[in-house]
Design a protein around this motif. Structure first.
Motif, PDB file in Angstrom:
ATOM      1  N   LEU A   1       1.254  -1.582   0.168  1.00 33.40           N
ATOM      2  CA  LEU A   1       0.957   0.312   0.469  1.00 33.40           C
ATOM      3  C   LEU A   1       0.940   1.554   0.143  1.00 33.40           C
ATOM      4  O   LEU A   1       0.186   2.553  -0.698  1.00 33.40           O
ATOM      5  N   GLU A   2       1.816   1.631   0.712  1.00 33.66           N
ATOM      6  CA  GLU A   2       2.464   2.540   1.188  1.00 33.66           C
ATOM      7  C   GLU A   2       3.333   2.347  -0.514  1.00 33.66           C
ATOM      8  O   GLU A   2       3.363   3.276  -1.320  1.00 33.66           O
ATOM      9  N   SER A   3       3.779   2.061  -1.208  1.00 39.43           N
ATOM     10  CA  SER A   3       3.906   1.380  -2.372  1.00 39.43           C
ATOM     11  C   SER A   3       2.787   2.064  -3.641  1.00 39.43           C
ATOM     12  O   SER A   3       3.617   2.994  -4.506  1.00 39.43           O
ATOM     13  N   VAL A   4       1.931   1.557  -3.644  1.00 37.45           N
ATOM     14  CA  VAL A   4       1.198   2.146  -4.086  1.00 37.45           C
ATOM     15  C   VAL A   4       1.410   4.211  -4.077  1.00 37.45           C
ATOM     16  O   VAL A   4       0.710   5.151  -5.429  1.00 37.45           O
ATOM     17  N   ALA A   5       1.205   4.333  -2.710  1.00 38.32           N
ATOM     18  CA  ALA A   5       0.727   5.401  -2.762  1.00 38.32           C
ATOM     19  C   ALA A   5       1.631   6.063  -2.889  1.00 38.32           C
ATOM     20  O   ALA A   5       2.150   7.302  -3.654  1.00 38.32           O
ATOM     21  N   ARG A   6       3.147   6.323  -2.703  1.00 38.53           N
ATOM     22  CA  ARG A   6       3.943   6.929  -3.512  1.00 38.53           C
ATOM     23  C   ARG A   6       4.178   6.724  -5.511  1.00 38.53           C
ATOM     24  O   ARG A   6       4.870   8.053  -5.813  1.00 38.53           O
ATOM     25  N   ALA A   7       3.823   5.951  -5.583  1.00 38.94           N
ATOM     26  CA  ALA A   7       3.456   5.574  -6.635  1.00 38.94           C
ATOM     27  C   ALA A   7       2.019   5.795  -7.761  1.00 38.94           C
ATOM     28  O   ALA A   7       2.016   6.962  -8.926  1.00 38.94           O
ATOM     29  N   PHE A   8       1.774   7.159  -6.708  1.00 39.27           N
ATOM     30  CA  PHE A   8      -0.115   6.964  -6.869  1.00 39.27           C
ATOM     31  C   PHE A   8       0.218   8.298  -8.560  1.00 39.27           C
ATOM     32  O   PHE A   8      -0.107   8.887  -9.215  1.00 39.27           O
ATOM     33  N   ALA A   9       1.127   9.196  -8.150  1.00 42.81           N
ATOM     34  CA  ALA A   9       1.410  10.772  -9.399  1.00 42.81           C
ATOM     35  C   ALA A   9       1.672   9.332 -10.501  1.00 42.81           C
ATOM     36  O   ALA A   9       1.429  10.592 -12.200  1.00 42.81           O
ATOM     37  N   SER A  10       2.453   8.394 -11.379  1.00 45.76           N
ATOM     38  CA  SER A  10       2.334   7.539 -11.740  1.00 45.76           C
ATOM     39  C   SER A  10       1.510   6.894 -12.599  1.00 45.76           C
ATOM     40  O   SER A  10       1.554   6.188 -13.647  1.00 45.76           O
ATOM     41  N   ASP A  11       0.632   6.247 -11.621  1.00 46.40           N
ATOM     42  CA  ASP A  11      -0.757   4.719 -11.569  1.00 46.40           C
ATOM     43  C   ASP A  11      -1.620   5.664 -11.159  1.00 46.40           C
ATOM     44  O   ASP A  11      -1.299   5.237  -9.756  1.00 46.40           O
ATOM     45  N   GLN A  12      -2.784   5.907 -11.520  1.00 41.39           N
ATOM     46  CA  GLN A  12      -4.481   6.129 -10.642  1.00 41.39           C
ATOM     47  C   GLN A  12      -5.411   5.194 -10.575  1.00 41.39           C
ATOM     48  O   GLN A  12      -6.193   4.892 -10.044  1.00 41.39           O
ATOM     49  N   SER A  13      -4.662   3.575 -10.980  1.00 40.80           N
ATOM     50  CA  SER A  13      -5.124   2.645 -11.060  1.00 40.80           C
ATOM     51  C   SER A  13      -6.365   2.378 -10.170  1.00 40.80           C
ATOM     52  O   SER A  13      -6.831   1.749  -9.938  1.00 40.80           O
ATOM     53  N   CYS A  14      -5.654   2.536  -9.162  1.00 40.12           N
ATOM     54  CA  CYS A  14      -5.698   2.549  -7.780  1.00 40.12           C
ATOM     55  C   CYS A  14      -6.616   2.626  -7.307  1.00 40.12           C
ATOM     56  O   CYS A  14      -7.476   1.902  -6.020  1.00 40.12           O
ATOM     57  N   LEU A  15      -7.417   3.499  -7.859  1.00 37.28           N
ATOM     58  CA  LEU A  15      -8.680   3.823  -7.118  1.00 37.28           C
ATOM     59  C   LEU A  15      -9.622   3.889  -8.142  1.00 37.28           C
ATOM     60  O   LEU A  15     -10.651   4.366  -8.285  1.00 37.28           O
ATOM     61  N   ARG A  16      -9.644   3.466  -9.151  1.00 37.22           N
ATOM     62  CA  ARG A  16     -10.604   2.591 -10.451  1.00 37.22           C
ATOM     63  C   ARG A  16     -11.225   1.577  -9.390  1.00 37.22           C
ATOM     64  O   ARG A  16     -11.159   1.455  -8.402  1.00 37.22           O
ATOM     65  N   GLU A  17     -12.481   1.748  -9.727  1.00 33.95           N
ATOM     66  CA  GLU A  17     -13.830   1.059  -8.766  1.00 33.95           C
ATOM     67  C   GLU A  17     -13.402  -0.487  -9.123  1.00 33.95           C
ATOM     68  O   GLU A  17     -13.122  -1.230 -10.126  1.00 33.95           O
ATOM     69  N   GLY A  18     -13.507  -1.060  -8.487  1.00 29.46           N
ATOM     70  CA  GLY A  18     -13.531  -2.325  -8.364  1.00 29.46           C
ATOM     71  C   GLY A  18     -11.990  -2.812  -8.138  1.00 29.46           C
ATOM     72  O   GLY A  18     -11.502  -4.392  -8.302  1.00 29.46           O
TER      73      GLY A  18
END
Length: 601
Positions: A111-128
């Protein structure tokens, strides 16, 4: 025996591991100690004594928790003398990173890695893509310094925007603060304040660095820089359009064209802007005060007048403390004449005189949609008050009118206003609920007219203020007291006479032996008691009456306050008995949509 040896080696290895430095992202886990039941007790005691003999201190025991971050019980809780890592729930604060080294689960690291890479990949906030609990944890870990374009598009969580707003403007972190005036949305407030700061900074920068004499190359460079700043500002406003409803631009430097009202405000925010406040004046001038640095220029008034007819969603226009005179007020009134959406007009603390008041009075015609008009602290005189009075007799939209601190209204102007409101109430053409004539230089004639206005049967007036009119005197206080006893005046079933409370014979001064003028008392002999043929008493509708500084006397003020309290109690009782009569506010649901952005697919 094998498990005991493995447990001993693991305990020695963990205690011998060097402590990670403070701030290590891997160090965020709560550690608990689990103990095997039954027969392993003796072995555990021997192992503990052996560990003590090695000179290694035992870690502090922490009571085990039954469930972890994902609401699942620990999988290795029954292993002998094993350090069990329990992940934190989203509502828990991380423990202090000191003492025994922590073990971080793989899920938390991901989860921390996903948050750090949010600027380049926002797919984690897509529905489902992620469960709601993990998605909320990712949003909690996001940096508040993310690009505003990216954050505005993908993040709708109010907790994130609250954290970001408080980080940028520390004054918003005070206890009890809520964005009530900004649509009750932290995201809306953030974008609105962001746009306000950008426009004010650009306006003040342009005002201080205007074009001047120089070489052609320097002029071209300056023009290029100005164009770049204008394009950047326009892009900022367009980006915030979806979340911008209320703008308050204060501290604008005076000067024609310092703010491009059309290209910067009304065109990009068409269909969104509902409230606009413009206040021209340098902040923190101090001893460097210059009159030219304050006030709304005529060119700005003309630009605003050109934009108002097309502002179809603008509901509130506020122009306080702009030094508006009659000429500039007439320019703005001409623009408002073709506008059909502005219902609240705030022109307080300017220099508007009678000519400006007459121009504004023309807006209160049969097609008027104005509900609130504030002309307080101006230079409106008797002629301006008479013009407003003539307009109020035919107006059906006004709810609130304020003329406080207009000392030149005078006794005749106040009388004209009160008589106009009373006649319109009798005719049933007015809906005025609040009027403020405080410190307007009113005298006895206006006081008698105000008393007649208060006791009018068809009046819908709820709030009235006459504070600071010290020429009223004790006689006017008796007229006001008589107005709140209108049920006695209307109960005469014999000769049908209607003695006016303004009549000198309708009240007499009571003889007092103390210092100061005697307070008048109503003469009950002028009216007859209720009988079988008496009419239904008509109580004044006023539930808020401001009469400080009118010279009524302490006794009269207390009596009027008691009468107003009785009106409020009567209204509350009526609302309880007839709950369906409680009025509400009708809004355009197709325009005031939900500001929360839908999830992106």
């Amino acid at each position: 025996a094998f498990r005991s040896i493995i447990g001993l080696r693991a305990s020695i290895r963990l205690n011998a591991t060097p402590r990670p430095p403070d701030g290590d992202p891997r160090d965020s886990m709560v550690v608990a100690t689990a103990t095997a039941p039954g027969a392993a007790t003796g072995t555990l005691a021997s192992l503990s004594s052996g560990v003590a003999g090695l000179g290694v201190a035992d870690p502090p025991a922490t009571p085990p928790r039954p469930r972890g971050y994902d609401d699942e019980p620990g999988a290795v809780g029954n292993v002998l003398s094993t350090k069990v890592a329990l992940a934190l729930s989203p509502s828990e604060d991380p423990p202090p990173r000191s003492g025994f080294p922590y073990v971080i689960p793989l899920k938390e690291l991901c989860l921390e890695s996903v948050a750090r890479a949010f600027a380049s990949d926002q797919s984690c906030l897509r529905e489902g893509v992620l469960p709601e609990s993990l998605r909320a944890r990712v949003v909690d870990l996001l940096d508040v310094r993310l690009d505003i374009n990216l954050a505005g598009r993908w993040i709708a969580d109010e907790a994130y925007w609250c954290r970001r707003a408080r980080s940028r403007w520390p004054s918003l972190a005070r206890p009890g603060f809520a964005p009530t005036a900004r649509g009750r949305s932290w995201k809306q407030m953030y974008f609105e304040k962001h746009v306000e700061e950008a426009i004010v900074a650009s306006a003040n920068d342009e005002a201080g660095h205007g074009p001047g004499p120089g070489d052609e190359d320097d002029d071209r460079d300056d023009e290029k820089k100005r164009n770049e700043k204008e394009n950047h500002l326009d892009a900022t406003v367009r980006l915030a359009k979806k979340w911008t409803r209320v703008l308050s631009l204060r501290g604008l430097r005076a000067g024609g064209g310092s703010v491009r009202l059309g290209p910067t405000l009304f065109e990009p925010l068409a269909g969104c802007l509902t409230s606009l406040t413009l206040q021209y004046g340098a902040k923190g001038a101090g001893v460097r005060y210059e009159p030219s640095a304050f006030g709304m220029a005529e060119a700005d008034c003309e630009a605003l007048a050109r934009c108002l007819p097309s502002a179809e969603t603008l509901v509130r226009l506020s122009l306080p403390e702009n030094g508006l005179d009659c000429r500039r007020a007439r320019i703005i009134a001409a623009g408002l004449g073709d506008n059909v959406s502005v219902t609240v007009l705030d022109l307080r603390s300017n220099a508007i005189g009678c000519r400006g008041a007459r121009a504004i009075a023309k807006l209160l015609d049969a097609r008027s949609v104005l509900r609130e008009l504030d002309l307080g602290d101006n230079d409106v005189g008797e002629e301006g008050a008479r013009a407003l009075a003539r307009a109020l007799r035919k107006n059906v939209s006004m709810r609130t009118l304020s003329l406080r601190l207009n000392a030149f209204v005078g006794d005749a102007g106040g009388e004209a206003l009160c008589d106009a409101i009373r006649k319109a109430s009798v005719a049933g053409t007015t809906r005025l609920e609040s009027i403020d004539l405080g410190a307007c230089g009113l005298g006895p004639r206006a006081a008698r007219a105000a008393a007649r206005m208060l006791r009018c049967e068809n009046s819908v007036l709820v709030s009235a203020s006459f504070a600071g009119n010290d020429d009223f005197g004790p006689e006017a206080g008796g007229a006001f007291r008589a107005a709140f006893r209108g049920q006695f005046a209307k109960a005469d079933a014999g000769d049908g006479s209607d003695p006016s409370p303004a009549d000198p014979d309708a009240f007499r001064s009571s003889s007092g032996s103390g210092a100061g003028p005697a307070s008048p008392s109503y003469d009950r002999s002028v009216s007859k008691p209720f009988g079988t043929s008496a009419k239904v008493p008509a109580f004044p509708s006023v539930r808020s009456l401001e009469i400080r500084g009118c010279g009524f006397g302490e006794e009269c003020e207390e009596a009027l306050e008691a009468a107003v309290r009785a009106n409020r109690a009567r209204r509350e009782a009526s609302a309880v008995e007839f709950p369906d009569r409680v009025s509400g506010i009708v809004t355009n649901t197709t325009f005031f949509e939900n500001l929360r952005e839908e999830s992106h697919e």
